[in-house]
Design an enzyme around this catalytic site. Structure first.
Site, mmCIF file in Angstrom:
data_model
loop_
_atom_site.group_PDB
_atom_site.id
_atom_site.type_symbol
_atom_site.label_atom_id
_atom_site.label_comp_id
_atom_site.label_asym_id
_atom_site.label_seq_id
_atom_site.Cartn_x
_atom_site.Cartn_y
_atom_site.Cartn_z
ATOM 1 N N ASP A 1 195.478 -42.310 -12.659
ATOM 2 C CA ASP A 1 194.500 -42.672 -13.684
ATOM 3 C C ASP A 1 193.267 -41.773 -13.626
ATOM 4 O OD1 ASP A 1 195.387 -44.485 -15.472
ATOM 5 O OD2 ASP A 1 194.223 -46.185 -14.736
ATOM 6 N N ASP B 1 197.903 -59.231 -9.784
ATOM 7 C CA ASP B 1 199.135 -59.460 -9.034
ATOM 8 C C ASP B 1 199.513 -60.944 -8.983
ATOM 9 O OD1 ASP B 1 196.883 -59.917 -7.490
ATOM 10 O OD2 ASP B 1 197.281 -58.315 -6.063
#
Lengths: 167, 704
Positions: free
Chosen positions: B169, B313
């Site tokens: 990224d 998550d």
């Protein structure tokens, strides 16, 4: 730094690890063939000049591991680099078999490990060790040679009781 | 079936209610307390795990009895009490109810850890599925990411079924070059929307593997990772996620600053060692963002990784569970990473976790979310409720001061009576937790861990509950170095304020006792509580005393077979390593080899598996050891080092075995010792600061 007696030596043998720790019936497979190093081992003689490496008297004696004790995974070829000499006159055994991808692989693998030492074509390692040397220190030998024979014999003939009383 | 369950509940609940609610005099309550403690001491010695369940039941009884008594008999209501007393009393009772709830939920969660084992894979590797390995990165330096990529390349999985992607990224050229050099795919996107979750979702659209293995860029997998986890996936097509522990080979700030690395289990070990295994029994083990495999089909079904919260998550796995998918946890460390270096970075990471869990609690509350089973609801609720400990912890650290400093009567009872009810509650909870968690969390250490973080997570969790969209994803800094000893006065501000308050309360209490207070038992009780708080806050101050990190590369103490050669192709000397790092190694010096500092040589790690020599220079030698520093490495050399140091299947497997078991009194001694050390560090810093400022002022006034 050296206080690691509890530290097990890593072998990176997954199948053995799975068995030792009883962690499931997984049949492990290696996909990257291990490239064992071709080593030409140095003879195991003490260093002549190593003032920096001389150990303190309290340190335990350290030995370079003998070649036979070097752990070898079953799938790895014998420790290469050590010069392989002719096979000694021994009873030939079965030709080494490849490990198959069968459900019984586990058993074969284990048998193979156990049998590995009694293979018909065992490695004979030529370590090129230096010739043997006399162990007796020259100064003592000289001393012994200078003593007259009667004195030597009389010392040999002393009784154990005499020796005790002397000591 | 249902009738028998109801009958069983009634059969247990009726006598339990009688035990919990029976009012007793001080004598009989003390007698009951002693009886419970004796029973607990017998039960804790019985090795059969079923006795641990009995101990759990006894602890619940003792705690429930205490709470009942507190709620029905000790609230400061009626004549002689005012609103001020009630205000403080309400705070304490809320904190106690929270602790009670967490205790019960914790017992349920860890009642029966599953200890799942890896499942065998199909005999024919051609039937194994394809796996995409994702390594997301944003701003971490390449030196942190390199070992992870190189270790991923060495995973034992058919080459044609394994694809590795570095999800960059940061869109960095040096990352692209490195990927090209080692042969992995460098994936980027045009924006950084939704941070890590968005990064993974973008990659999901461009890849096609049946399964996705995700590693944080500093979590280095061992080569057996996929074979240890994928069998479970293949054996049960309903399993959407297989998680493994996050293991850290470097000390976290607690371990470094308190010198407890590999002696006392760290903060995360309870979660990865026991709680996730307990969750697995309830089919509620959840995704922790790394060191896990996920089923692509499930991710497609739920729309990818959840992006609404900063703990994407846990949120993702909650959604998977709510759709009927299962999860699994294999409690065998299959990857290792760097722990946070500084306390401030650690606090930052925990703030994110706390805020994320509070966001999920608000956005997709597990207690009311559709599709979850009761066990899953309870496990997720506990995971989220845990992060609301900030306010209760603060209340416990200040409650005795309400009496000692402000004169508020917050418990309407005699001091001895409080002791007779509270002691079995506290001691049984401690003994039971020691029995259940002792291997993964030593007694009393949670107090320090929570005290350090409490003041910092209050605001983020409360704000997240009020408005879950507030705040953004902050990346945890890794791979840095603490280059000097210092007292982190900024992060320690709440600790020393609390410490000074408690110190004042303690002094006033002593004064009250000496001046002849009409309730010496109550004063003594509060003094004891304050002294305990001082030790715990002292522990937090000790954590804030940052210790210098001596080496840039973390040394891993490990015994690996190795060979040394003084010249390329020369004779080799077999030996073992003492420790290895990414920058060098310490080896046992072969007896027959003379070495000098500055001498160049070659080191071969794991000669039975590897033939790539690493060039090195001797830095120190003597005392039967030689310390070498690697020279610039080629990719092949670096890969060999990664395989030997991080990629071995047995690299972390027996790491926990070398830790001591919990002994509560011993643990209390350790905590107290650290508390005293922290107090000393604080006083030293405070006096030095005051002295320096005074000296500065006098110097300035002199020069003026």
């Amino acid at each position: 730094m050296n206080d690691m007696p509890d530290q097990p030596k890593s072998s990176d043998d997954v199948q053995q690890l799975l068995r030792d720790l009883s962690i499931g019936g997984l049949q492990y497979r290696e996909f990257a063939k291990p490239n064992a190093a071709h080593l030409r081992l140095a003879p195991n003689r003490p260093a002549v000049e190593a003032p920096a490496a001389s150990p303190p008297s309290s340190a335990p004696p350290l030995q370079t591991p003998p070649l036979a004790s070097l752990p070898q995974p079953a799938a790895a070829p014998p420790l290469p680099g050590t010069e392989v000499g002719p096979a000694p006159a021994r009873r030939p055994a079965a030709t080494p078999r490849a490990v198959h991808e069968s459900p019984l692989n586990f058993t074969f693998e284990r048998l193979r490990r156990q049998a590995i030492a009694s293979r018909a074509t065992p490695l004979q390692l030529d370590l090129k060790l230096p010739s043997r040397r006399r162990v007796t220190l020259p100064s003592h030998l000289d001393q012994l040679q200078k003593r007259p024979l009667p004195e030597v014999f009389s010392s040999l003939c002393r009784t154990a009781g005499d020796q005790r009383s002397i000591s | 079936m249902r009738l028998s369950v109801i009958l069983l509940i009634v059969a247990v609940a009726v006598p339990a209610y009688a035990v919990i609610s029976a009012p007793l005099s001080l004598f009989w309550q003390s007698f009951t307390a002693i009886g419970m403690l004796v029973a607990a001491n017998v039960l804790v010695r019985l090795r059969d795990y079923r006795w641990a369940l009995a101990l759990m039941g006894l602890s619940v009884l003792a705690s429930s009895r205490y709470m009942w008594w507190r709620l029905t008999e000790t609230l400061p209501l009626g004549h002689g009490f005012n609103a001020w007393d009630m205000f403080w009393a309400c705070g304490l009772i809320i904190a106690e109810l929270y602790a009670y709830l967490i205790l019960i939920l914790g017992f349920v969660q860890t009642a029966w850890p599953l200890h799942r084992k890896p499942e065998p894979l199909p005999a024919d590797p051609s039937r194994w599925p394809t796996v995409d390995v994702f390594i997301p990165s944003y701003n971490e330096p390449l030196q942190v990411v390199r070992p992870t990529v190189l270790a991923a390349l060495a995973l034992d999985w058919p080459r044609d079924k394994l694809n590795i992607y570095l999800l960059d990224d940061g869109r960095r050229d040096e990352f692209r070059q490195f990927c090209e050099e080692v042969g992995v795919t460098h994936l980027t996107r045009s924006d950084n929307k939704h941070a890590k979750a968005g990064n993974i979702n973008a990659a999901l659209k461009r890849t096609h593997g049946d399964f996705i293995a995700i590693f944080d860029c500093d979590h280095i997998p061992v080569r057996s990772f996929l074979q240890m986890t994928m069998g479970t996936m293949i054996a049960d097509p309903q399993i959407s996620l297989v998680q493994t522990p996050h293991h850290f080979f470097s000390p976290d700030p607690f371990e470094r600053n308190l010198n407890t690395f590999r002696k006392v289990p760290n903060e995360g070990e309870l979660f990865y060692g026991l709680i996730q295994d307990g969750n697995d029994f309830w089919d509620a083990s959840f995704f922790c963002g790394s060191c896990a495999v996920l089923r692509r089909q499930t991710l497609d079904e739920i729309g990818g990784i959840a992006t609404e919260t900063v703990t994407e998550d846990a949120h993702t796995s909650l959604r998977m569970h709510s759709r009927g998918w299962k999860s699994a946890y294999i409690n065998i460390p299959q990857a290792a990473g760097l722990a946070t270096e500084s306390l401030s970075a650690h606090v930052g990471q925990r703030i994110r976790w706390a805020r994320g869990m509070a966001q999920i609690f608000r956005v997709d509350n597990p207690m009311i979310m559709r599709g979850l089973k009761l066990g899953q609801r309870l496990c997720y609720t506990n995971a989220m409720m845990h992060f609301f400990y900030g306010v209760p912890r603060l209340i416990f650290l200040t409650s005795p001061l309400a009496y000692l400093l402000l004169g508020a009567d917050i418990i309407k009872a005699q001091g001895w009576m409080v002791l007779a009810y509270a002691m079995p509650h506290v001691l049984l909870a401690t003994i039971t937790n020691s029995r259940l968690q002792g291997r993964y969390r030593h007694s009393f250490w949670a107090e320090i861990y929570e005290t350090v973080l409490a003041t910092f997570i209050i605001a983020p969790t409360l704000l997240a509950v009020i408005n879950p969209k507030l705040g953004k994803f902050n990346v945890t800094a890794k791979g840095g170095i603490v280059d000097r000893d210092y007292f982190d006065k900024d992060i320690a501000k709440p600790y020393y304020l609390l410490f000074l308050l408690n110190l004042a309360g303690f002094s006033v209490g002593i004064g009250r006792l000496l001046l002849g207070n009409p309730h010496p038992d109550t004063v003594l009780l509060n003094l004891g509580w304050t002294a305990y708080n001082l030790l715990i806050i002292g522990g937090a101050l000790a954590v804030a005393s940052e210790k210098r990190q001596v080496r840039e590369a973390v040394r891993v103490r490990t015994r690996i077979p190795a060979a040394i050669a003084t010249e390329p192709g020369g004779e080799a000397y077999l030996t073992d390593t003492l420790d290895v790092s990414y920058g060098g190694a310490a080896l046992q010096a072969p007896e027959s080899l003379a070495l000098q500092p500055g001498q160049r040589l070659q080191v071969l790690l794991m000669p039975q598996r590897n033939d790539v020599w690493i060039d090195a220079v001797v830095r120190r030698c003597g005392h039967r050891m030689v310390a070498v520093e690697y020279e610039a490495m080629s990719i092949a050399q670096e890969s060999a080092l990664v395989q030997a140091l991080f990629g071995r299947a047995d690299a972390w497997m027996q790491w926990r075995d070398r830790q001591d078991r919990d002994r509560p009194l011993h643990a209390f001694g350790e905590v107290a010792q650290n508390g005293l050390r922290g107090a000393r560090a604080f006083f030293r810093w405070a006096f030095t600061t005051i002295f320096n400022r005074t000296a500065d002022r006098s110097a300035r006034s002199g020069s003026a």
